[in-house]
Design an enzyme around this catalytic site. Structure first.
Site, PDB file in Angstrom:
ATOM      1  N   CYS A  29      -3.244   0.638   6.928  1.00 27.73           N
ATOM      2  CA  CYS A  29      -3.283  -0.024   8.234  1.00 27.73           C
ATOM      3  C   CYS A  29      -3.920   0.890   9.265  1.00 27.73           C
ATOM      4  CB  CYS A  29      -1.881  -0.439   8.652  1.00 27.73           C
ATOM      5  SG  CYS A  29      -0.720   0.908   8.612  1.00 27.73           S
TER       6      CYS A  29
ATOM      7  N   GLU B 142       5.100  -3.793  11.760  1.00 30.73           N
ATOM      8  CA  GLU B 142       3.821  -3.096  11.798  1.00 30.73           C
ATOM      9  C   GLU B 142       2.855  -3.913  10.964  1.00 30.73           C
ATOM     10  OE1 GLU B 142       0.883  -1.006  10.591  1.00 30.73           O
ATOM     11  OE2 GLU B 142       2.411   0.317   9.706  1.00 30.73           O
TER      12      GLU B 142
ATOM     13  N   ASN C 189       0.795  -1.241   0.000  1.00 36.10           N
ATOM     14  CA  ASN C 189       0.000   0.000   0.000  1.00 36.10           C
ATOM     15  C   ASN C 189       0.824   1.287   0.000  1.00 36.10           C
ATOM     16  OD1 ASN C 189       0.786  -0.291   2.653  1.00 36.10           O
ATOM     17  ND2 ASN C 189      -1.199   0.235   3.526  1.00 36.10           N
TER      18      ASN C 189
HETATM   19  O1  G3H Z   1      -0.660   1.329   5.940  1.00 38.43           O
HETATM   20  C1  G3H Z   1       0.047   1.667   6.879  1.00 38.43           C
HETATM   21  C2  G3H Z   1       0.689   2.979   6.920  1.00 38.43           C
HETATM   22  O2  G3H Z   1       1.762   2.964   7.840  1.00 38.43           O
HETATM   23  C3  G3H Z   1      -0.304   4.060   7.248  1.00 38.43           C
HETATM   24  O3  G3H Z   1       0.216   5.285   6.926  1.00 38.43           O
HETATM   25  O4  G3H Z   1      -1.424   6.724   8.132  1.00 38.43           O
HETATM   26  O5  G3H Z   1       0.119   7.680   6.431  1.00 38.43           O
HETATM   27  O6  G3H Z   1      -1.753   6.206   5.740  1.00 38.43           O
HETATM   28  P1  G3H Z   1      -0.770   6.545   6.800  1.00 38.43           P
END
Ligand code: G3H
Length: 478
Positions: free
Chosen positions: A287, A253, A158
């Site tokens: 996430c 994570e 992602n």
């Molecule tokens: O998908 C996991 C990422 O660490 C979330 O990052 O809050 O900038 O979308 P974000």
């Protein structure tokens, strides 16, 4: 097979001896968009060997020079934002503007990391012995931070570029070498990003990028004796990695089920806006997406109405048109999401919109009156489907949040700051956002999950620190 993208080893672009490739399927067209090399275990061994050698001299390269190279890479990355963003659009169906934002944010992250590294690695501690009982002032202790060695970075689909550089930059500034294993969807964007580091002129072998099948090189990489630290972002695979990895630091994570608690006194327009942004941006494939709304019954009708009005305005279609909702990453992902929706339907959740799917494209859907016996109440759809659970007390909301096996972030909407702080204390998550949707950024903030959401803390400063260890020298006076 001239159209297979090469992998990066020993400072050069190479074809794999396997003669095989891995196809990257465009989520929108569902056709093969690109191909990358299917690297072999021997090629992984080679990369580990050169990474070890390159790290030795890199750790002796002055800190300011390491920072200078990172700043250069950051600038080149930003110059290449258009072609890299195009890969993100084609490989992971990220909306066009968000794709550009990801690359720019990555350049900023690399620069900030260089600066932060110079600050925190440029100083150590000095301790004296006579503060501990029984000691005279006869020992001086000097501390410094030294690199771990070879860091293995495994980012998810992602944010293939951003979550790669959030591992690469801290590793390099701290004097480590880096082996990158990109996700299959997003591999070409990763290779292009690595090319920017190549152009910046890092020493040969310091950075490598091996592509291939997880089944072939996944365990081989994560269990490789040459790896001194693994930084992983992704799903359940992380749990498996943590069980197999050796005695090395792990940074993980692994997703979440971020709850959004809405109290009676909340600014409902603010909450609705944050729920839609938090729940549906990049079609819920974050996430940190809002993954369950827990709203007090007395304001639930109004909130749901406001959210629905905003959902109706979301554009649905191809990422090239910069639509809000774009196809989810794969057919299996779309099928999984559909499974959750069908389960909720069977158990009588209220469908605020009609369920609609074409290929991998799923229209945004808010499910009201979700109950704990529905899978969607607990599972992470990683898609544009958001459940609403109506609660009768704050405790009920906190209880639902804490009953989850995840604990990444959460958020609470209320005008009562005292209440918000108490709720934050009670929520078993790595971060609680007050009056805003969950988010990782700004990227220097600590970012961590508890329970199945992860190990360790990220964010620029924490990542630099976790990719070093403390070394002490004690001067014994006569
Ligand atoms: O998908 C996991 C990422 O660490 C979330 O990052 O809050 O900038 O979308 P974000």
């Amino acid at each position: 097979e001239g159209d297979v993208f090469k992998y990066y080893s020993e400072g050069e672009w190479k074809k794999s001896a396997s003669g095989k490739s891995v196809a990257i399927i465009n989520p929108t067209t569902r056709k093969t968009q690109y191909k990358v090399q299917a690297c072999t275990q021997e090629e992984v061994n080679k990369v580990m060997e050169v990474a070890k050698a390159a790290q030795k001299s890199w750790s002796k390269t002055p800190l300011w020079k390491r920072a200078e190279l990172l700043h250069k890479a950051a600038a080149i990355l930003k110059e290449h934002k258009a072609p890299i963003a195009e890969c993100l659009v084609k490989e992971i169906a990220k909306p066009a503007k968000d794709a550009v934002t990801e690359v720019v944010r990555s350049g900023d992250l690399v620069s900030y990391t260089a600066e932060e590294g110079v600050r925190i690695l440029g100083e150590g501690k000095f301790l004296v012995s006579d503060s501990f009982p029984g000691n005279e002032r006869t020992k001086y202790c000097l501390t410094s931070k030294i690199p771990l060695g070879v860091i293995l970075a495994i980012p998810p689909f992602n944010y293939p570029v951003n979550l790669a550089v959030s591992k690469i930059a801290p590793a390099l500034i701290a004097g480590n070498s880096l082996v990158l294993k990109p996700p299959t969807q997003g591999a070409v964007a990763c290779l292009h990003m690595v090319h920017c580091f190549h152009l910046a002129g890092f020493p040969k072998g310091l950075i490598s990028c091996v592509t291939g099948k997880g089944s072939e090189i996944g365990d081989f990489l994560t269990m490789h004796p040459g790896v001194h630290c693994i930084s992983f972002t992704g799903g359940d695979t992380g749990v498996a990695i943590s069980k197999k990895a050796g005695m090395i630091p792990l940074q993980m994570e692994l997703g979440g089920k971020d709850a959004c608690i809405v109290l009676e006194d909340a600014d409902l327009d603010l909450a609705a806006g944050s729920i839609v942004k938090g729940g549906f941006s990049y079609s819920g494939q974050r996430c940190t997406a809002v993954k369950v709304v827990l709203v007090m019954e007395s304001v639930a009708d109004t909130l749901v109405e406001k959210v629905n009005a905003k959902v109706a305005k979301l554009t649905v279609g191809p990422p090239e048109d910069d639509c809000d909702i774009t196809p989810v990453v794969s057919e299996s992902s779309a099928n999984f999401i559909e499974g959750l929706v069908m389960d909720a339907k069977q158990k009588n959740a209220t469908f605020c919109q009609q369920y609609k799917r074409e290929g991998n494209l799923i229209w945004p859907l808010l499910l009201d009156n979700v109950r704990p016996d529905m899978r969607i109440a607990w599972e992470e759809p990683f898609g544009p489907v958001l459940p609403v659970i109506r609660i009768n007390s704050v405790e009920e909301g906190i209880h639902h949040c804490n009953a989850s096996n995840f604990g990444l972030q959460g958020c609470v909407f209320t005008k009562d700051i005292n209440k918000a702080i108490l709720i934050s204390d009670a929520m078993e998550t790595g971060t609680v956002q007050i009056n805003s949707a969950p988010a990782r950024g700004p990227d220097h903030f600590p970012f961590q999950g508890i329970k199945d959401s992860g190990i360790g803390s990220q964010g620029i400063t924490n990542s630099i620190n976790m990719m070093t260890k403390v070394k002490t020298t004690v001067i014994n006076l006569p």
